[in-house]
Scaffold this motif. Structure first.
Motif, short mmCIF file in Angstrom:
data_model
loop_
_atom_site.label_atom_id
_atom_site.label_comp_id
_atom_site.label_asym_id
_atom_site.label_seq_id
_atom_site.Cartn_x
_atom_site.Cartn_y
_atom_site.Cartn_z
N PHE A 1 -18.96 28.75 -5.53
CA PHE A 1 -18.77 27.65 -6.49
C PHE A 1 -18.15 28.13 -7.81
O PHE A 1 -18.57 29.12 -8.40
N CYS B 1 -20.33 31.00 -9.80
CA CYS B 1 -21.62 31.37 -9.20
C CYS B 1 -21.52 32.75 -8.55
O CYS B 1 -20.64 33.00 -7.73
N SER C 1 -23.66 33.92 -6.42
CA SER C 1 -24.27 33.99 -5.09
C SER C 1 -23.59 33.09 -4.06
O SER C 1 -23.92 33.13 -2.88
N CYS C 2 -22.63 32.23 -4.49
CA CYS C 2 -21.84 31.47 -3.53
C CYS C 2 -20.43 31.31 -4.10
O CYS C 2 -20.09 31.92 -5.10
N CYS D 1 -25.46 26.51 -10.77
CA CYS D 1 -24.57 26.19 -9.66
C CYS D 1 -24.93 24.83 -9.06
O CYS D 1 -26.09 24.56 -8.78
N CYS E 1 -25.85 25.81 -5.08
CA CYS E 1 -27.04 26.55 -4.67
C CYS E 1 -28.09 26.70 -5.79
O CYS E 1 -29.18 27.20 -5.54
#
Ligand SMILES: [Zn+2]
Length: 185
Positions: free
Chosen positions: A31, A26, A28-29, A6, A9
């Protein structure tokens, strides 16, 4: 080459189906890697039936005559970019009149090149001696004996002869330019 991490992050990306297309995204975010793109801009500045050209002092294309141009910046409007590039490379002040051609080049970094017709405002051509080592206004006749880049030859033809009613693909360009989508606008 597909994106691994990513850009926001640093987490490892995963494959995700987004509206029917598998993208690197991604977990976890927010993106999503939509692709890699670059955008070039070029200037066709005419004065008294002559066109502004510069001679490249750097590779690729060192020694070749081309129209002035460059790549767009993240936070700069493209009409400002092309005006700045013309001024930096040649010392000539010019402003955008119209878009006259597009060159499309799908590859690992998909490149789109936008060619502008520019209105000459002021200044005599002076090379920056970094990116280019010569600059001047030249007639079609003078160009015949100059070492002009193939793509620039095509653009010069567009500048002098190439008006269309809209976005028209040029399937048979005046010089061989393989692997490009060429459009007169
Ligand atoms: Zn992320």
């Amino acid at each position: 080459m597909e994106a691994k991490y990513c850009m926001e992050c640093g987490h490892m990306l995963e494959d995700r189906d987004i509206d029917g297309t598998i993208r690197r995204a991604c977990p976890s975010c927010s993106f999503v890697h939509w692709g890699s793109y670059s955008i070039g801009v070029g200037a066709l500045v005419l004065r008294e039936n002559k066109i502004l050209l510069v001679r490249r002092a750097q590779e690729p294309g060192k020694g070749l005559w081309t129209n002035p141009g460059g790549y767009i910046e993240q936070s700069e409007m493209i009409h400002d970019t092309i005006r700045r590039e013309v001024l930096e490379e040649s010392g000539v002040e010019a402003i955008v009149k119209s878009v006259v051609a597009l060159r499309d080049q799908p590859r690992s970094i998909h490149n789109l090149y936008v060619a502008f017709e520019m209105e000459y405002i002021a200044g005599e051509p002076v090379p920056d001696l970094v990116e280019v080592d010569a600059a001047g206004f030249f007639s079609m006749q003078e160009l015949e004996t100059m070492n002009v880049a193939s793509f620039t030859r095509w653009l010069v033809d567009v500048a002098f002869n190439g008006r269309t009613q809209g976005l028209t693909e040029d399937s048979y360009p005046i010089v061989p330019l393989k692997g490009y989508g060429l459009f007169r606008v």
